[in-house]
Design a protein around this motif. Structure first.
Motif, PDB file in Angstrom:
ATOM      1  N   MET A  44     -40.599  28.549  22.225  1.00  0.00           N
ATOM      2  CA  MET A  44     -40.811  27.424  20.927  1.00  0.00           C
ATOM      3  C   MET A  44     -41.024  27.821  19.986  1.00  0.00           C
ATOM      4  O   MET A  44     -42.585  27.834  19.264  1.00  0.00           O
ATOM      5  CB  MET A  44     -40.910  26.041  22.209  1.00  0.00           C
ATOM      6  N   THR A  45     -40.154  27.107  18.923  1.00  0.00           N
ATOM      7  CA  THR A  45     -40.348  27.807  17.610  1.00  0.00           C
ATOM      8  C   THR A  45     -41.506  26.000  17.086  1.00  0.00           C
ATOM      9  O   THR A  45     -41.443  24.470  17.436  1.00  0.00           O
ATOM     10  CB  THR A  45     -39.577  27.895  16.266  1.00  0.00           C
ATOM     11  N   THR A 102     -40.508  24.170  14.472  1.00  0.00           N
ATOM     12  CA  THR A 102     -39.518  23.096  13.886  1.00  0.00           C
ATOM     13  C   THR A 102     -39.108  22.896  15.420  1.00  0.00           C
ATOM     14  O   THR A 102     -38.726  21.500  15.061  1.00  0.00           O
ATOM     15  CB  THR A 102     -38.284  24.114  12.920  1.00  0.00           C
ATOM     16  N   SER A 103     -38.805  23.297  16.323  1.00  0.00           N
ATOM     17  CA  SER A 103     -38.405  22.514  18.146  1.00  0.00           C
ATOM     18  C   SER A 103     -39.141  21.943  18.561  1.00  0.00           C
ATOM     19  O   SER A 103     -39.145  22.079  19.751  1.00  0.00           O
ATOM     20  CB  SER A 103     -37.723  23.350  18.768  1.00  0.00           C
ATOM     21  N   ALA A 104     -40.982  21.951  17.773  1.00  0.00           N
ATOM     22  CA  ALA A 104     -41.848  21.466  19.074  1.00  0.00           C
ATOM     23  C   ALA A 104     -42.063  20.441  19.138  1.00  0.00           C
ATOM     24  O   ALA A 104     -41.835  19.682  17.828  1.00  0.00           O
ATOM     25  CB  ALA A 104     -43.052  22.360  18.588  1.00  0.00           C
ATOM     26  N   PHE A 105     -42.037  19.195  20.155  1.00  0.00           N
ATOM     27  CA  PHE A 105     -42.336  18.386  20.420  1.00  0.00           C
ATOM     28  C   PHE A 105     -43.626  17.867  19.764  1.00  0.00           C
ATOM     29  O   PHE A 105     -44.960  18.108  19.753  1.00  0.00           O
ATOM     30  CB  PHE A 105     -42.487  17.262  21.577  1.00  0.00           C
ATOM     31  N   ALA A 162     -41.824  14.283  23.862  1.00  0.00           N
ATOM     32  CA  ALA A 162     -41.838  15.073  25.111  1.00  0.00           C
ATOM     33  C   ALA A 162     -41.016  14.650  26.157  1.00  0.00           C
ATOM     34  O   ALA A 162     -40.130  15.562  26.844  1.00  0.00           O
ATOM     35  CB  ALA A 162     -42.646  16.432  25.680  1.00  0.00           C
TER      36      ALA A 162
END
Length: 358
Positions: free
Chosen positions: A1-2, A4-7, A13
């Protein structure tokens, strides 16, 4: 997971459900902890409005999952939290709440009218009177509770298109009323089937002792809009427990007993309506119930035979006062409470609980 896409947090989440196919025309909206959604929504909106200052103490009354959701959110927001509960709170939940930093007060005696929920409300009022700055989420009367479920309706519409019927347990009224109202903005025909427990006042029965927790109520929540519901089903604890175990054995979905109760009704509905699409709300995972619903010895000790089979279909009641002590359905037909013959009359100034529930 990058990055920018992390919760941003565990709340974001896990607060949305996974939509899982349970049959040719039935889907489950399976939550890790459904109450995270309204807890997150209510507290964030309060923070935006300036109702949560640097020294504001969050206070609420709860015996279940809304308290856990608040404790998680309060810990993430670095806020003080006081929860008022009763002896029904289980030891594992109590430990988790306190580990998250919440102060938990237990009311040991029920009120003469309204039971433990009323006793908790009175203690909540006392605590708030002692604090110079407090905020109560008031899940049972805060319109932010049902409003939070607009996100669920949007998710279901994106995933499934049309939802013909939504089936789910009813406690505060937030999840079912909020989701159904949002769905009907696009599909007015969408039906709502509420699942309640016997001896709950929500749909017209007299208040009484209830073994099945997490749905039902002893007081009338302001967020419960009876006109949303087309049909109501009442289930016993044994029927809900057996269905919970069946949901796990059949679909590997490890959920709590409110999910099992709703699943029993949803499976029956799906078999009778093969040309329509149904969604069942499955509110929380089963980890809190490993020593109870998922323990054979506990079930036997409570008088529930192992592999107990619920009835294949519900009985049909002509009014709430004719509901027997088994799975029973009643056509509510989107009526206001006072329009339903046989419903227990509400007092002229019926108490509206302030956060008094699960």
């Amino acid at each position: 997971m990058t990055a920018t896409s992390a919760f941003p947090s565990i709340a974001e989440a896990t607060m949305m459900p996974r939509v899982i196919r349970l049959g040719p025309n039935l889907y489950g909206a399976a939550f890790t902890l459904m109450k995270l959604l309204p807890a997150h929504h209510i507290l964030k909106r309060a923070e935006e409005r300036g109702e949560l200052g640097p020294d504001t103490v969050i206070v609420e009354t709860t015996s279940g999952t809304f308290g856990l959701a608040l404790a998680m959110q309060a810990a993430l927001m670095r806020r003080k939290l006081i929860l008022v509960s009763d002896p029904a709170i289980d030891a594992n939940l109590y430990r988790r709440l306190t580990d998250l930093g919440a102060r938990v007060e237990i009311c040991h005696e029920p009120a003469e009218v309204g039971g433990f929920q009323e006793a908790r409300l009175r203690r909540l009022a006392e605590i708030r009177a002692e604090l110079p700055d407090s905020f109560c989420p008031e899940q049972y009367s805060n319109p932010g509770n049902p409003a939070a479920y607009q996100l669920v309706a949007d998710q279901l519409t994106r995933t499934l298109g049309t939802v013909d019927t939504l089936i789910g347990p009813v406690g505060s009224g937030g999840s079912m009323c909020g989701t159904v109202r949002a769905l009907r903005a696009g599909t007015p025909h969408t039906r709502a089937i509420g699942v309640d427990s016997h001896h709950s006042v929500l749909f017209g029965q007299p208040d009484g002792s209830r073994e099945l927790r997490g749905l039902g109520n002893s007081l009338w929540p302001a967020n419960l809009d009876h006109r949303v519901f087309d049909e109501v089903h009442w289930l016993t604890a044994g029927e809900a427990y057996a269905s919970t175990r069946a949901l796990h054995a059949t679909h590997a979905l490890f959920q709590g007993p409110t999910s099992g109760a709703a699943y029993l009704v949803a499976r029956w509905w799906a078999e009778r309506n093969p040309g329509l699409t149904g969604v069942v709300m499955l509110p929380d995972e089963g980890y809190r119930y490993q020593a109870t619903v998922y323990d054979d010895a506990w079930l036997q000790a409570q008088g529930h035979p192992l592999r107990e089979q619920p009835a294949a279909r519900p009985a049909t009641a002509t009014s709430p006062e004719t509901v027997g002590e088994r799975w029973t359905r009643f056509a509510w037909d989107r009526r206001a409470y006072e329009e339903v013959p046989g419903a227990v009359a509400r007092p002229a100034a019926a108490a509206q609980p302030v956060g008094a529930g699960a």
